[in-house]
Design an enzyme around this catalytic site. Structure first.
Site, PDB file in Angstrom:
ATOM      1  N   GLY A   7      62.180  67.622  -7.392  1.00 51.55           N
ATOM      2  CA  GLY A   7      62.323  68.132  -6.027  1.00 51.55           C
ATOM      3  C   GLY A   7      62.457  69.646  -6.107  1.00 51.55           C
ATOM      4  N   ALA A   8      61.426  70.338  -5.612  1.00 56.11           N
ATOM      5  CA  ALA A   8      61.437  71.812  -5.648  1.00 56.11           C
ATOM      6  C   ALA A   8      61.813  72.370  -4.283  1.00 56.11           C
ATOM      7  CB  ALA A   8      60.060  72.336  -6.071  1.00 56.11           C
ATOM      8  N   GLY A   9      62.471  71.534  -3.474  1.00 59.95           N
ATOM      9  CA  GLY A   9      62.864  71.961  -2.134  1.00 59.95           C
ATOM     10  C   GLY A   9      64.088  72.864  -2.187  1.00 59.95           C
ATOM     11  N   ALA A  10      64.818  72.877  -1.081  1.00 63.40           N
ATOM     12  CA  ALA A  10      65.946  73.800  -0.947  1.00 63.40           C
ATOM     13  C   ALA A  10      66.992  73.589  -2.047  1.00 63.40           C
ATOM     14  CB  ALA A  10      66.563  73.612   0.434  1.00 63.40           C
ATOM     15  N   VAL A  11      67.459  72.360  -2.215  1.00 64.54           N
ATOM     16  CA  VAL A  11      68.527  72.110  -3.198  1.00 64.54           C
ATOM     17  C   VAL A  11      67.991  72.231  -4.627  1.00 64.54           C
ATOM     18  CG1 VAL A  11      70.212  70.421  -4.043  1.00 64.54           C
ATOM     19  CG2 VAL A  11      69.786  70.622  -1.593  1.00 64.54           C
ATOM     20  N   ARG A  88      73.871  60.811   6.699  1.00 61.56           N
ATOM     21  CA  ARG A  88      73.193  60.692   5.401  1.00 61.56           C
ATOM     22  C   ARG A  88      72.636  59.281   5.212  1.00 61.56           C
ATOM     23  NH1 ARG A  88      77.937  63.779   4.673  1.00 61.56           N
ATOM     24  NH2 ARG A  88      77.651  65.798   3.675  1.00 61.56           N
ATOM     25  N   ASN A  95      64.339  57.517   1.101  1.00 63.23           N
ATOM     26  CA  ASN A  95      64.848  58.045  -0.171  1.00 63.23           C
ATOM     27  C   ASN A  95      65.021  56.981  -1.253  1.00 63.23           C
ATOM     28  OD1 ASN A  95      64.704  60.510   0.968  1.00 63.23           O
ATOM     29  ND2 ASN A  95      66.904  60.904   1.070  1.00 63.23           N
ATOM     30  N   SER A 119      70.057  63.137  -4.123  1.00 64.44           N
ATOM     31  CA  SER A 119      69.432  62.643  -2.886  1.00 64.44           C
ATOM     32  C   SER A 119      70.385  61.719  -2.126  1.00 64.44           C
ATOM     33  CB  SER A 119      68.146  61.880  -3.217  1.00 64.44           C
ATOM     34  OG  SER A 119      67.334  62.641  -4.088  1.00 64.44           O
ATOM     35  N   ASN A 120      70.355  61.824  -0.829  1.00 58.56           N
ATOM     36  CA  ASN A 120      71.251  61.036   0.035  1.00 58.56           C
ATOM     37  C   ASN A 120      70.608  59.760   0.547  1.00 58.56           C
ATOM     38  OD1 ASN A 120      73.809  62.338   0.271  1.00 58.56           O
ATOM     39  ND2 ASN A 120      72.799  64.047   1.307  1.00 58.56           N
ATOM     40  N   ASP A 148      81.938  68.671  -2.086  1.00 58.14           N
ATOM     41  CA  ASP A 148      82.945  68.451  -1.045  1.00 58.14           C
ATOM     42  C   ASP A 148      84.264  69.138  -1.421  1.00 58.14           C
ATOM     43  OD1 ASP A 148      81.000  66.891   0.150  1.00 58.14           O
ATOM     44  OD2 ASP A 148      81.710  65.039  -0.791  1.00 58.14           O
ATOM     45  N   ARG A 151      83.982  72.781  -0.685  1.00 59.38           N
ATOM     46  CA  ARG A 151      84.128  72.999   0.764  1.00 59.38           C
ATOM     47  C   ARG A 151      85.596  72.870   1.180  1.00 59.38           C
ATOM     48  NH1 ARG A 151      78.572  69.730   2.355  1.00 59.38           N
ATOM     49  NH2 ARG A 151      77.226  71.567   2.260  1.00 59.38           N
ATOM     50  N   HIS A 175      80.522  60.106  -0.301  1.00 56.67           N
ATOM     51  CA  HIS A 175      79.978  61.390   0.167  1.00 56.67           C
ATOM     52  C   HIS A 175      79.356  61.182   1.549  1.00 56.67           C
ATOM     53  CE1 HIS A 175      78.201  65.326   0.068  1.00 56.67           C
ATOM     54  NE2 HIS A 175      76.977  64.846   0.118  1.00 56.67           N
TER      55      HIS A 175
HETATM   56  N1  LIG Z   1      74.605  65.026  -2.726  1.00 54.81           N
HETATM   57  C1  LIG Z   1      74.800  66.131  -2.034  1.00 54.81           C
HETATM   58  O1  LIG Z   1      75.888  66.698  -2.003  1.00 54.81           O
HETATM   59  C2  LIG Z   1      73.629  66.738  -1.281  1.00 54.81           C
HETATM   60  C3  LIG Z   1      73.714  68.025  -0.746  1.00 54.81           C
HETATM   61  C4  LIG Z   1      72.607  68.553  -0.078  1.00 54.81           C
HETATM   62  C5  LIG Z   1      71.442  67.799   0.047  1.00 54.81           C
HETATM   63  N2  LIG Z   1      71.402  66.550  -0.467  1.00 54.81           N
HETATM   64  C6  LIG Z   1      70.197  65.726  -0.388  1.00 54.81           C
HETATM   65  O2  LIG Z   1      69.257  66.222  -1.323  1.00 54.81           O
HETATM   66  C7  LIG Z   1      67.943  65.868  -0.892  1.00 54.81           C
HETATM   67  C8  LIG Z   1      67.055  67.116  -0.915  1.00 54.81           C
HETATM   68  O3  LIG Z   1      67.464  68.046   0.067  1.00 54.81           O
HETATM   69  P1  LIG Z   1      66.638  69.399   0.280  1.00 54.81           P
HETATM   70  O4  LIG Z   1      67.344  70.150   1.329  1.00 54.81           O
HETATM   71  O5  LIG Z   1      66.355  70.031  -1.034  1.00 54.81           O
HETATM   72  O6  LIG Z   1      65.273  68.806   0.886  1.00 54.81           O
HETATM   73  P2  LIG Z   1      63.819  69.512   0.858  1.00 54.81           P
HETATM   74  O7  LIG Z   1      63.000  68.809   1.878  1.00 54.81           O
HETATM   75  O8  LIG Z   1      63.967  70.981   0.946  1.00 54.81           O
HETATM   76  O9  LIG Z   1      63.280  69.167  -0.605  1.00 54.81           O
HETATM   77  C9  LIG Z   1      62.975  67.878  -1.027  1.00 54.81           C
HETATM   78  C10 LIG Z   1      61.765  67.963  -1.951  1.00 54.81           C
HETATM   79  O10 LIG Z   1      61.540  66.681  -2.505  1.00 54.81           O
HETATM   80  C11 LIG Z   1      60.126  66.578  -2.690  1.00 54.81           C
HETATM   81  N3  LIG Z   1      59.739  65.182  -2.878  1.00 54.81           N
HETATM   82  C12 LIG Z   1      59.639  64.194  -1.953  1.00 54.81           C
HETATM   83  N4  LIG Z   1      59.232  63.056  -2.541  1.00 54.81           N
HETATM   84  C13 LIG Z   1      59.087  63.312  -3.862  1.00 54.81           C
HETATM   85  C14 LIG Z   1      58.721  62.548  -4.979  1.00 54.81           C
HETATM   86  N5  LIG Z   1      58.408  61.242  -4.872  1.00 54.81           N
HETATM   87  N6  LIG Z   1      58.663  63.147  -6.188  1.00 54.81           N
HETATM   88  C15 LIG Z   1      58.989  64.446  -6.333  1.00 54.81           C
HETATM   89  N7  LIG Z   1      59.337  65.243  -5.301  1.00 54.81           N
HETATM   90  C16 LIG Z   1      59.385  64.681  -4.084  1.00 54.81           C
HETATM   91  C17 LIG Z   1      59.560  67.206  -1.424  1.00 54.81           C
HETATM   92  O11 LIG Z   1      58.179  67.562  -1.595  1.00 54.81           O
HETATM   93  C18 LIG Z   1      60.469  68.401  -1.236  1.00 54.81           C
HETATM   94  O12 LIG Z   1      59.956  69.575  -1.843  1.00 54.81           O
HETATM   95  C19 LIG Z   1      68.121  65.233   0.491  1.00 54.81           C
HETATM   96  O13 LIG Z   1      68.102  63.831   0.378  1.00 54.81           O
HETATM   97  C20 LIG Z   1      69.475  65.735   0.931  1.00 54.81           C
HETATM   98  O14 LIG Z   1      70.069  64.885   1.885  1.00 54.81           O
HETATM   99  C21 LIG Z   1      72.461  66.016  -1.126  1.00 54.81           C
END
Ligand SMILES: NC(=O)c1ccc[n+]([C@@H]2O[C@H](COP(=O)([O-])OP(=O)(O)OC[C@H]3O[C@@H](n4cnc5c(N)ncnc54)[C@H](O)[C@@H]3O)[C@@H](O)[C@H]2O)c1
Length: 308
Positions: A7-11, A88, A95, A119-120, A148, A151, A175
């Protein structure tokens, strides 16, 4: 030490960035399903290396798990985040499928990898990894409590007008907005209980604000937070990579601890080179025990939605 972040997204990107800046891993591979996205994030991050002073090599991969081969630690952040007003738990449908496929692909190329689930709904996703991979429980760790607790400390410091470095405190339980159990009675400022500084009402407000910490940010940002989640994961990865034996509340499979079994939920653990090296079973007050039980009931209900 090779670390994969799925996952190269935000987190995921934030987590990779903090790992690189701390400079303890030789290599970080970021993998995403979106064409070119992980490669782009990796290249951008690598172009910060000379400015930030790290030597960690960061590479990106579009869904090619061969590139993740022989990872010591893998972080799963792939999946959809919540939008304002969502819980979540509502993310489970999409997910669960993603987390199941990703963990199986990771293990094909890194059979000994330690998996950190982000992932949630995180406790249920951690449980899913247990049930579907069958790898030893010390190698499956859910990240929620570390965030948490950060925070909680932020809210305590704010209430006491104190520097955060003076504060110690921990959040256990699920969580989720309703499942978190901030251990207010154990929290301290320089070893003095926080109840010496704050009224019962103010402490309750701190606990309430902590529990909705994620929802508050989701409302402000339009999506869920990433800096503190990324930092929390990077600290856990560092504790394992550097065999620090540090204590974090993490979601782990319980087998009688806290009176709970067959559930992954946040409790204090020691993280070292083998992943979860010990579960710390601290005595809770009757009120805390009741909250933990209620939290576990909520997590079990969500686990019941999984198609195992
Ligand atoms: N546990 C925690 O404390 C916590 C905190 C923040 C976010 N999260 C969870 O983390 C997850 C990611 O959040 P985010 O803000 O980074 O989301 P995001 O949308 O910015 O990034 C998610 C990435 O996952 C990629 N993705 C989707 N399916 C995929 C797959 N099969 N294989 C590889 N990559 C894939 C997407 O292309 C996307 O780039 C969410 O489920 C969010 O709820 C958990």
């Amino acid at each position: 030490m090779k670390v994969t972040v799925v996952g190269a997204g935000a987190v995921g990107a934030s987590c990779a960035e903090y790992i690189a800046i701390k400079d303890f891993a030789s290599e970080v591979v970021i993998l995403d399903i979106k064409e070119g996205y992980a490669e782009g994030k990796a290249m951008d991050l690598m172009q910060t290396a000379s400015l930030m002073g790290f030597d960690t090599k960061i590479t990106g991969s579009t869904n090619d798990y061969a590139r993740t081969a022989d990872s010591h630690i893998a972080v799963i952040t792939s999946g959809i985040p919540r939008k304002p007003g969502m819980t979540r738990e509502e993310l489970i449908g999409i997910n669960a499928g993603i987390v199941k496929t990703v963990s199986s692909n990771l293990l094909k190329h890194s059979p000994n990898v330690i998996i950190i689930v982000v992932s949630n709904p995180m406790d249920t996703m951690t449980y899913l990894v247990h049930k579907t991979t069958g790898i030893p429980k010390n190698r499956i760790i859910g990240m929620g409590g570390a965030l948490d607790s950060a925070r909680f400390k932020y809210r305590l410091a704010e209430a006491m007008e104190a520097p955060i470095s003076d504060i110690d405190g921990m959040v256990i339980g699920g969580h989720s907005d309703t499942g978190m159990v901030p251990l207010t009675s154990h929290a301290t400022r320089n070893s003095i209980r926080v109840s010496e500084f704050l009224s019962e009402d103010r402490l309750q407000q701190v606990a309430d604000d902590t529990k909705v910490g994620g929802a508050t940010l989701t409302k402000l940002l339009g999506t869920s937070a990433w800096y503190a989640p990324g930092a929390a994961v990077s600290s856990m990865v560092q504790a394992i990579a550097c065999d620090q034996k540090k204590m974090f509340p993490c979601s782990t499979m319980l087998d009688g601890e806290y009176g709970l079994s067959d559930i992954c939920i946040g409790v204090p653990v020691i993280l070292g080179k083998d992943g979860i090296e010990k579960i710390i079973d601290i005595p809770l007050s009757a009120a805390e025990k009741a909250k933990m039980k209620e939290s576990a009931d909520g997590v079990s209900k969500t686990n019941g939605l999984l198609e195992l």
